[in-house]
Design a protein around this motif. Structure first.
Motif, PDB file in Angstrom:
ATOM      1  N   ARG A  10      23.401  71.204  45.326  1.00 20.99           N
ATOM      2  CA  ARG A  10      24.555  71.620  46.112  1.00 20.99           C
ATOM      3  C   ARG A  10      24.642  73.142  46.079  1.00 20.99           C
ATOM      4  N   PHE A  11      24.853  73.756  47.247  1.00 18.27           N
ATOM      5  CA  PHE A  11      25.128  75.194  47.319  1.00 18.27           C
ATOM      6  C   PHE A  11      26.559  75.344  47.828  1.00 18.27           C
ATOM      7  N   GLY A  12      27.513  75.583  46.958  1.00 22.11           N
ATOM      8  CA  GLY A  12      28.901  75.668  47.395  1.00 22.11           C
ATOM      9  C   GLY A  12      29.276  74.401  48.139  1.00 22.11           C
ATOM     10  N   GLY A  13      29.650  74.533  49.403  1.00 24.92           N
ATOM     11  CA  GLY A  13      30.076  73.370  50.185  1.00 24.92           C
ATOM     12  C   GLY A  13      28.926  72.604  50.819  1.00 24.92           C
ATOM     13  N   VAL A  14      27.702  73.126  50.700  1.00 24.49           N
ATOM     14  CA  VAL A  14      26.555  72.473  51.358  1.00 24.49           C
ATOM     15  C   VAL A  14      25.817  71.591  50.363  1.00 24.49           C
ATOM     16  N   GLN A  15      25.714  70.312  50.672  1.00 29.39           N
ATOM     17  CA  GLN A  15      24.882  69.439  49.836  1.00 29.39           C
ATOM     18  C   GLN A  15      23.474  69.486  50.419  1.00 29.39           C
ATOM     19  N   ALA A  16      22.624  70.317  49.812  1.00 30.10           N
ATOM     20  CA  ALA A  16      21.297  70.585  50.376  1.00 30.10           C
ATOM     21  C   ALA A  16      20.334  69.425  50.140  1.00 30.10           C
ATOM     22  N   LEU A  17      20.477  68.713  49.016  1.00 28.57           N
ATOM     23  CA  LEU A  17      19.643  67.531  48.759  1.00 28.57           C
ATOM     24  C   LEU A  17      20.526  66.411  48.228  1.00 28.57           C
ATOM     25  N   GLY A  34      10.967  67.693  58.821  1.00 28.32           N
ATOM     26  CA  GLY A  34      12.400  67.594  59.065  1.00 28.32           C
ATOM     27  C   GLY A  34      12.877  68.841  59.779  1.00 28.32           C
ATOM     28  N   PRO A  35      14.022  68.748  60.465  1.00 25.32           N
ATOM     29  CA  PRO A  35      14.533  69.885  61.231  1.00 25.32           C
ATOM     30  C   PRO A  35      14.869  71.087  60.348  1.00 25.32           C
ATOM     31  N   ASN A  36      15.114  72.242  60.961  1.00 21.15           N
ATOM     32  CA  ASN A  36      15.510  73.445  60.228  1.00 21.15           C
ATOM     33  C   ASN A  36      16.752  73.162  59.386  1.00 21.15           C
ATOM     34  N   GLY A  37      16.721  73.630  58.151  1.00 20.72           N
ATOM     35  CA  GLY A  37      17.876  73.468  57.275  1.00 20.72           C
ATOM     36  C   GLY A  37      17.972  72.095  56.626  1.00 20.72           C
ATOM     37  N   ALA A  38      16.948  71.254  56.797  1.00 20.82           N
ATOM     38  CA  ALA A  38      16.989  69.884  56.261  1.00 20.82           C
ATOM     39  C   ALA A  38      16.940  69.863  54.728  1.00 20.82           C
ATOM     40  N   GLY A  39      16.355  70.913  54.111  1.00 21.55           N
ATOM     41  CA  GLY A  39      16.272  70.949  52.653  1.00 21.55           C
ATOM     42  C   GLY A  39      14.843  70.971  52.123  1.00 21.55           C
ATOM     43  N   LYS A  40      13.861  71.186  52.985  1.00 23.26           N
ATOM     44  CA  LYS A  40      12.448  71.119  52.574  1.00 23.26           C
ATOM     45  C   LYS A  40      12.097  72.199  51.548  1.00 23.26           C
ATOM     46  N   THR A  41      12.466  73.448  51.863  1.00 20.48           N
ATOM     47  CA  THR A  41      12.162  74.537  50.924  1.00 20.48           C
ATOM     48  C   THR A  41      12.952  74.378  49.633  1.00 20.48           C
ATOM     49  N   ASP A 162       4.310  75.556  52.041  1.00 15.90           N
ATOM     50  CA  ASP A 162       5.529  75.642  52.845  1.00 15.90           C
ATOM     51  C   ASP A 162       5.217  76.329  54.174  1.00 15.90           C
ATOM     52  N   GLU A 163       4.977  75.526  55.200  1.00 14.40           N
ATOM     53  CA  GLU A 163       4.652  75.985  56.550  1.00 14.40           C
ATOM     54  C   GLU A 163       3.437  76.908  56.608  1.00 14.40           C
ATOM     55  N   PRO A 164       2.291  76.448  56.086  1.00 13.43           N
ATOM     56  CA  PRO A 164       1.083  77.275  56.127  1.00 13.43           C
ATOM     57  C   PRO A 164       0.581  77.503  57.550  1.00 13.43           C
ATOM     58  N   GLU A 195       5.535  71.305  57.227  1.00 13.00           N
ATOM     59  CA  GLU A 195       4.925  71.896  58.408  1.00 13.00           C
ATOM     60  C   GLU A 195       5.671  71.482  59.676  1.00 13.00           C
ATOM     61  N   HIS A 196       5.967  72.488  60.524  1.00 15.08           N
ATOM     62  CA  HIS A 196       6.608  72.187  61.808  1.00 15.08           C
ATOM     63  C   HIS A 196       5.585  71.855  62.904  1.00 15.08           C
ATOM     64  N   ASP A 197       4.321  72.229  62.686  1.00 14.59           N
ATOM     65  CA  ASP A 197       3.262  71.924  63.658  1.00 14.59           C
ATOM     66  C   ASP A 197       2.925  70.434  63.525  1.00 14.59           C
TER      67      ASP A 197
HETATM   68  N1  ATP Z   1      20.222  79.881  48.017  1.00 13.21           N
HETATM   69  C1  ATP Z   1      20.987  79.236  48.898  1.00 13.21           C
HETATM   70  N2  ATP Z   1      22.338  79.397  48.901  1.00 13.21           N
HETATM   71  C2  ATP Z   1      23.118  78.723  49.776  1.00 13.21           C
HETATM   72  N3  ATP Z   1      22.661  77.856  50.677  1.00 13.21           N
HETATM   73  C3  ATP Z   1      21.341  77.661  50.734  1.00 13.21           C
HETATM   74  C4  ATP Z   1      20.440  78.336  49.854  1.00 13.21           C
HETATM   75  N4  ATP Z   1      19.167  77.937  50.130  1.00 13.21           N
HETATM   76  C5  ATP Z   1      19.274  77.056  51.146  1.00 13.21           C
HETATM   77  N5  ATP Z   1      20.577  76.893  51.499  1.00 13.21           N
HETATM   78  C6  ATP Z   1      21.079  75.950  52.528  1.00 13.21           C
HETATM   79  O1  ATP Z   1      20.578  74.673  52.183  1.00 13.21           O
HETATM   80  C7  ATP Z   1      20.141  73.952  53.338  1.00 13.21           C
HETATM   81  C8  ATP Z   1      18.671  73.618  53.236  1.00 13.21           C
HETATM   82  O2  ATP Z   1      17.904  74.816  53.368  1.00 13.21           O
HETATM   83  P1  ATP Z   1      16.308  74.842  53.250  1.00 13.21           P
HETATM   84  O3  ATP Z   1      15.898  76.259  53.324  1.00 13.21           O
HETATM   85  O4  ATP Z   1      15.898  74.071  52.072  1.00 13.21           O
HETATM   86  O5  ATP Z   1      15.885  74.068  54.580  1.00 13.21           O
HETATM   87  P2  ATP Z   1      14.432  73.879  55.227  1.00 13.21           P
HETATM   88  O6  ATP Z   1      14.288  72.439  55.509  1.00 13.21           O
HETATM   89  O7  ATP Z   1      13.398  74.536  54.405  1.00 13.21           O
HETATM   90  O8  ATP Z   1      14.604  74.651  56.623  1.00 13.21           O
HETATM   91  P3  ATP Z   1      13.511  75.465  57.504  1.00 13.21           P
HETATM   92  O9  ATP Z   1      12.735  74.434  58.263  1.00 13.21           O
HETATM   93  O10 ATP Z   1      14.360  76.290  58.427  1.00 13.21           O
HETATM   94  O11 ATP Z   1      12.692  76.280  56.560  1.00 13.21           O
HETATM   95  C9  ATP Z   1      20.510  74.846  54.529  1.00 13.21           C
HETATM   96  O12 ATP Z   1      21.797  74.460  54.960  1.00 13.21           O
HETATM   97  C10 ATP Z   1      20.529  76.227  53.922  1.00 13.21           C
HETATM   98  O13 ATP Z   1      21.381  77.072  54.647  1.00 13.21           O
END
Ligand code: ATP
Ligand code: MG
Length: 241
Positions: A10-17, A34-41, A162-164, A195-197
């Motif tokens: 969890r990042f503050g109000g965002v449940q990232a995973l 998964g789409p941008n912001g899905a939580g992959k990184t 991560d997206e090579p 990978e997005h490709d």
């Molecule tokens: N250090 C952080 N602090 C706060 N929020 C974060 C942090 N890192 C990621 N997030 C949030 O967590 C969620 C997942 O982010 P993440 O970078 O893991 O997505 P992703 O799947 O890798 O996206 P992309 O395809 O754009 O790389 C997003 O809503 C992002 O804004």
């Protein structure tokens, strides 16, 4: 090789995973899409130890490494590349890889010559001809290969990429796909590929996991996942529910 067990971040109000569970078998390329912001990184950061999960576990070859520092996970056979490229910009291609080969020699019993190792790896990824160029003069596509070679210098058994393919043209992306398949062919290592490709990830992965808003919404063979209505909805931006 890798088991991720009910991981929460969890990042503050965002449940990232949200309760993410997946595994990567030996000798396979597994895709994580998964789409941008899905939580992959974020998941990569949890697996490598850069991000601490609030719940859940990470196991490497059956061993729980959840509390272990990143450099100690590296010694257990974990390697990665970064979505935002991280190279030593004032060094040459060879020196970037050499740094990792020397680091490995400092903690392993392997007494192979690090300079030789670096050149062998650069030949393998197709960069030997430019090994003496400074990396800050290179285009993104080549920098991604520098990162792959540097990650390989620590002799990982699991490589997280991560997206090579980002920033690569069609020919480079095809060559990258061939390289990934070759890297797992002898069964001694596995790759988890973000990978997005889609063409690239479909071609090289034997299995796919799909993340959307921090949760795994589908897992399975690439053709099967591609047909999944929840996956199609996630990519079209409509609610998977
Ligand atoms: N250090 C952080 N602090 C706060 N929020 C974060 C942090 N890192 C990621 N997030 C949030 O967590 C969620 C997942 O982010 P993440 O970078 O893991 O997505 P992703 O799947 O890798 O996206 P992309 O395809 O754009 O790389 C997003 O809503 C992002 O804004
Ligand atoms: Mg990312």
């Amino acid at each position: 090789m890798l088991q991720v067990d009910r991981v929460e971040v969890r990042f503050g109000g965002v449940q990232a995973l949200k309760g993410v569970t997946l595994d990567v078998p030996e000798g396979a390329v597994v895709g994580l899409i998964g789409p941008n912001g899905a939580g992959k990184t974020t998941l990569f950061n949890v697996i490598t130890g850069l991000e601490r999960p609030s719940a859940g576990r990470v196991l490497l070859s059956g061993e729980d490494v959840t509390g272990l520092a990143p450099h100690l996970r590296a010694r257990k056979g974990l390697g990665r590349t970064f979505q935002r490229i991280e190279v030593f910009s004032s060094l040459t291609v060879h020196e970037n890889v050499l740094a990792a080969a020397e680091a490995r020699r400092s903690w392993s019993r392997d007494d192979a010559d690090p300079g030789r190792t670096a050149s062998d790896l650069l030949e393998r990824v197709g960069l030997l001809e430019i090994e003496h160029e400074r990396v800050d003069r290179l285009p993104t596509g080549l920098l991604r290969l520098v990162e792959v070679a540097r990650a390989l210098a620590s002799q990982p058994r699991l490589l997280l990429l991560d997206e090579p393919g980002s920033g690569l043209d069609t020919t480079e992306s095809e060559a990258l796909g061939d390289l990934l398949v070759e890297l797992v062919a002898d069964g001694s290592r596995s790759i988890l590929l973000v990978e997005h490709d889609v063409e690239l990830v479909m071609r090289v992965s034997s299995h796919l996991h799909v993340l959307d808003f921090g949760a795994i919404i589908a897992s399975g063979a690439p053709e099967q996942v591609q047909q999944d209505p929840a996956v199609q909805a996630a990519y079209l931006g409509t609610s998977a529910a």
